[in-house]
Design a protein around this motif. Sequence first.
Motif, short mmCIF file in Angstrom:
data_model
loop_
_atom_site.label_atom_id
_atom_site.label_comp_id
_atom_site.label_asym_id
_atom_site.label_seq_id
_atom_site.Cartn_x
_atom_site.Cartn_y
_atom_site.Cartn_z
N SER A 435 19.22 -47.33 60.28
CA SER A 435 19.30 -47.82 58.91
C SER A 435 20.62 -47.49 58.25
O SER A 435 21.23 -48.33 57.58
CB SER A 435 18.14 -47.25 58.08
N SER A 468 15.33 -44.89 52.32
CA SER A 468 16.01 -46.00 52.99
C SER A 468 17.27 -46.38 52.23
O SER A 468 17.24 -46.51 51.00
CB SER A 468 15.08 -47.22 53.09
N THR A 504 10.74 -48.06 48.70
CA THR A 504 11.21 -46.87 49.39
C THR A 504 10.64 -45.59 48.79
O THR A 504 10.57 -45.45 47.57
CB THR A 504 12.75 -46.79 49.35
#
Length: 508
Positions: A435, A468, A504
């Motif tokens: 990510s 994230s 998130t």
Amino acid sequence: MRLQILLATVALISTFCSACSESRTCTASTLADIAVSYSIAQQNEQALKVVQQINSLTRRADTLSQIALQSAKAGQTEQATVLFTQALQVANKIESPPDKAMALEAIATRYGRVGQKDKAAEVLSQAVQEAKAIWGTSFVKDTVLEKIAVNYAQLGDYEQAIQLTNKIVEDIPKGRALARIVAQYVEEGDYNQARQVANTIEVQTSKANALIEIAAKTGEYQPALSVATKIDEEESALAKSMILGKLALLFLKVGQEKQADELLAEALNAAKNIEDKDTQVSQFTKIAFLYLELGKKEQAVKVSAKTLQVANEFPDVDKKAKIYAGVAVVYGKAGKTELATSVLTQAVQISETIKNKETKTQTLAEIAIASAKINPYQQVLQFIQQTLGNANTQAYALTRIAKDYEKAGDKEQAAKALEQAFQIAQTLKNTNDKSQGLADIAVQLGKIAQYDRAVAVAQTIDVTQPNSPKTFALAKIANYYAKAGQKEKAIALLSQALQAANTTQCSD
């Protein structure tokens, strides 16, 4: 004394860290990016909704003043006034005197940028009162006063700027503030006042830097030279070397190559007295590049040879390998292709002796990044594929190389490197590494105006993992869209960024 300054600096950084850290998760910083991007796209109503989600008062006040600035730029005077007022109201709720003073100073800066100098001065006056309430080490207070004093100078109130600077206790921030005030006088073309203030500076390094500002505009090099040569090398070898290097550049720009050459020789001699070997190597490298600018390739090579001698004294193998890689870049820029290749090979051989696998891989990545500065892309790519077995490090190296291409103006080559990095990042199994790598690639694609591709890459980031970076990436790309005038795409992407932020799970 140095220890006290270090501890004070750490304390100051800790004070501001909660509000100013540039995190890549769904923090106040990312929400601020989204809000400001909305304002650039002239969507202030949505921007203010985002601001309400920011818990940090310091960050919220700062963001409101940024939105106010954007409104003023768009000709929305009344709305800008309301937003500035709101920013002040939030700033006044901040309890910490250093945080409050700095928040007010930032708001004053933006008032000044929109031409509201009276209001800016009023807010600065309040910031001064808050600064007076700062207790403990003088260094923290002095740093705040320095910023406020320079802000006064930018508003044209030099009398207040000087008065405030005289209240600074520590010599270094005081000298630094006076030097910046001199720079402001120079910018306005008031060279007489600039000279008068420069001559009051007691710290020789700051005085030399101030005089260099004057010399750059007037051609009066002798005063700066005189001060620079008197700097005590035992106390400030690095500062002296850097200042002499600046002067050399000035002479080079006006075609006085002989004087520039002599000054670089003096800068090199000063650098030899730098005690910290890391710092010394860094300065040697800077001088080598200055010699390249002067066209003195052989001198650059000689300095780099000296750099290698110092590198051989390093007990840390990874540092030694990175220095070799840096020297290879100088050799390559100097046209010494065989020598550059040889030193790069030695850098790889040195890195092979590193026992820690992670450190070894990272060092090899830095060598690859250095190699890209002097070698064809395909050759560098082959090196990365053959040497860096770790896919995460391969993607990292290619993204860094793309940044260098972008800085050099080669966007086409940057895009190729980023595409290769994306293909590699897609193979990563560690979700955090994957990510983060994809976010870096997406943001860099946005920076080179590959907006649609940037969005496509950002959309592949897993938004469900804790912290994230997808929100961060989407917000940055939306900001690029907004600045490019593509408002509809910016707005649509910002909506997605907010959805990602809500999805998130944040740890803070």
